[in-house]
Design a protein around this motif. Structure first.
Motif, PDB file in Angstrom:
ATOM      1  N   ALA A 138       0.299  -0.148  -1.130  1.00 46.77           N
ATOM      2  CA  ALA A 138       0.450   1.006  -2.023  1.00 46.77           C
ATOM      3  C   ALA A 138      -0.905   1.550  -2.447  1.00 46.77           C
ATOM      4  O   ALA A 138      -1.103   2.768  -2.527  1.00 46.77           O
ATOM      5  CB  ALA A 138       1.262   0.602  -3.253  1.00 46.77           C
ATOM      6  N   ALA A 139      -1.857   0.646  -2.704  1.00 48.56           N
ATOM      7  CA  ALA A 139      -3.198   1.090  -3.086  1.00 48.56           C
ATOM      8  C   ALA A 139      -3.880   1.841  -1.954  1.00 48.56           C
ATOM      9  O   ALA A 139      -4.623   2.799  -2.182  1.00 48.56           O
ATOM     10  CB  ALA A 139      -4.039  -0.111  -3.506  1.00 48.56           C
ATOM     11  N   ALA A 140      -3.623   1.424  -0.703  1.00 47.15           N
ATOM     12  CA  ALA A 140      -4.234   2.098   0.443  1.00 47.15           C
ATOM     13  C   ALA A 140      -3.593   3.448   0.710  1.00 47.15           C
ATOM     14  O   ALA A 140      -4.264   4.403   1.121  1.00 47.15           O
ATOM     15  CB  ALA A 140      -4.114   1.213   1.688  1.00 47.15           C
ATOM     16  N   LEU A 141      -2.304   3.556   0.464  1.00 42.78           N
ATOM     17  CA  LEU A 141      -1.584   4.798   0.753  1.00 42.78           C
ATOM     18  C   LEU A 141      -1.740   5.832  -0.350  1.00 42.78           C
ATOM     19  O   LEU A 141      -1.602   7.029  -0.088  1.00 42.78           O
ATOM     20  CB  LEU A 141      -0.096   4.500   0.962  1.00 42.78           C
ATOM     21  N   LEU A 151       4.384 -11.378  -1.117  1.00 44.97           N
ATOM     22  CA  LEU A 151       4.904 -10.025  -0.880  1.00 44.97           C
ATOM     23  C   LEU A 151       4.334  -9.045  -1.902  1.00 44.97           C
ATOM     24  O   LEU A 151       4.013  -7.898  -1.559  1.00 44.97           O
ATOM     25  CB  LEU A 151       6.426 -10.032  -0.942  1.00 44.97           C
ATOM     26  N   GLY A 152       4.205  -9.483  -3.140  1.00 47.00           N
ATOM     27  CA  GLY A 152       3.641  -8.606  -4.166  1.00 47.00           C
ATOM     28  C   GLY A 152       2.222  -8.188  -3.848  1.00 47.00           C
ATOM     29  O   GLY A 152       1.859  -7.019  -3.990  1.00 47.00           O
ATOM     30  N   ALA A 153       1.412  -9.157  -3.388  1.00 42.48           N
ATOM     31  CA  ALA A 153       0.025  -8.842  -3.029  1.00 42.48           C
ATOM     32  C   ALA A 153      -0.021  -7.883  -1.847  1.00 42.48           C
ATOM     33  O   ALA A 153      -0.803  -6.921  -1.840  1.00 42.48           O
ATOM     34  CB  ALA A 153      -0.737 -10.123  -2.706  1.00 42.48           C
ATOM     35  N   ALA A 154       0.825  -8.133  -0.837  1.00 46.55           N
ATOM     36  CA  ALA A 154       0.815  -7.285   0.362  1.00 46.55           C
ATOM     37  C   ALA A 154       1.313  -5.876   0.054  1.00 46.55           C
ATOM     38  O   ALA A 154       0.698  -4.884   0.472  1.00 46.55           O
ATOM     39  CB  ALA A 154       1.679  -7.923   1.446  1.00 46.55           C
ATOM     40  N   HIS A 194      -2.378  -5.494  -7.166  1.00 50.62           N
ATOM     41  CA  HIS A 194      -2.831  -6.240  -6.003  1.00 50.62           C
ATOM     42  C   HIS A 194      -3.709  -7.414  -6.424  1.00 50.62           C
ATOM     43  O   HIS A 194      -3.568  -8.536  -5.932  1.00 50.62           O
ATOM     44  CB  HIS A 194      -3.606  -5.296  -5.069  1.00 50.62           C
ATOM     45  N   ASN A 195      -4.619  -7.163  -7.363  1.00 54.26           N
ATOM     46  CA  ASN A 195      -5.503  -8.207  -7.854  1.00 54.26           C
ATOM     47  C   ASN A 195      -4.715  -9.306  -8.570  1.00 54.26           C
ATOM     48  O   ASN A 195      -4.960 -10.500  -8.371  1.00 54.26           O
ATOM     49  CB  ASN A 195      -6.522  -7.578  -8.788  1.00 54.26           C
TER      50      ASN A 195
END
Length: 285
Positions: free
Chosen positions: A267-270, A259-262, A281-282
């Motif tokens: 969030a990075a995309a938005l 869930l943290g990665a997703a 994410h990494n």
């Protein structure tokens, strides 16, 4: 302290050091690419940025010291803790594999500065993840914990997640982040032509125009592919968590990491540009 306990502690310490290397490397890679720059997106992908990157000196120190510590700790396992111990053949093989990966990463680090092919950045990323995974597996095998069920499913999931890591690494190595808008819409994506576009060729040199890296044709499709695979990754990892539900801490760790990665990826995309979300994410991955 017997050799098994020493080997397990060395493997855990080395895994922690490798995780520090992974995060510090991600910070340096994305910061130098301009992910946190003020004039986004025009400053993203600029070769040899004129301004100094805040915190780069500290990040490099953390990366170098953690990488050196990891290499030493990894080498101590087969040479000190698990020397020809009967009954631990698989563990010794894992220890030697970890050392081989660590030495390969050290050699690759020499070719990393100024590299113009995605394969170099991808090798560092996948190699770091592979070293971390090998050390965790080694530490788990040397522990006295009951082996969980679902081993074959977990191995299949790990292989799939490495494929997902490769697609993400290709996005970063080719500066493809700006090929899609700061939403989940990507109208220029054409998955059918992805194989012919060159966006998945790790040996294709990046194109530099007027001092700035240009995303390759098909970069938008690569981003979409990564996001689609992320949905499958969630389902696969949830299935693994369900298979080990008897060990609640392990199942919970798998779910939280997934869930943290997703969520950090979303969030990075938005919120482009978001260095913090990208680093999270990494790290969760």
């Amino acid at each position: 302290m017997n050799g098994v306990v020493l080997a397990r502690r060395l493997a855990v310490a080395a895994a922690v050091a490798v995780l520090m290397v992974i995060v510090a490397s991600a910070w340096l890679r994305h910061s130098l690419a301009g992910l946190a720059c003020a004039a986004w997106p025009s400053c993203y992908g600029v070769v040899d940025p004129p301004q100094a990157i805040p915190g780069a000196f500290v990040a490099r120190l953390v990366h170098r010291f953690a990488a050196s510590a990891a290499l030493i700790l990894v080498a101590l396992v087969p040479f000190l803790a698990l020397r020809a111990r009967s009954g631990f053949g698989a563990e010794r093989a894992l220890a030697w594999l970890a050392l081989a990966i660590a030495l390969g990463l050290a050699a690759l680090g020499i070719a990393t500065p100024g590299a113009r092919v995605p394969a170099v950045a991808l090798g560092n990323l996948v190699g770091g993840f592979a070293l971390f995974a090998t050390l965790v597996v080694l530490a788990a095998r040397l522990s006295d914990l009951r082996a969980p069920r679902g081993g074959a499913l977990a191995v299949a999931a790990l292989v799939f997640l490495f494929v997902q890591v490769i697609t993400g690494g290709m996005i970063g190595a080719q500066y493809a982040l700006t090929s899609c808008p700061a939403t989940f819409g990507c109208p220029a994506a054409d998955l059918a032509s992805l194989a012919r576009s060159g966006a998945i060729d790790p040996l294709r040199p990046i194109e530099i125009v007027a001092g700035r890296v240009q995303p390759p044709d098909g970069a938008a499709a690569l981003v979409v592919l990564h996001r689609l695979l992320a949905i499958v990754a969630l389902l696969v990892t949830f299935a693994v968590a369900w298979s080990v539900r008897g060990q609640r801490w392990l199942a919970a760790a798998i779910v939280m990491a997934s869930l943290g990665a997703a969520l950090s990826g979303a969030a990075a995309a938005l919120a482009q540009p978001s260095l913090a979300a990208t680093l999270a994410h990494n790290a969760f991955a």
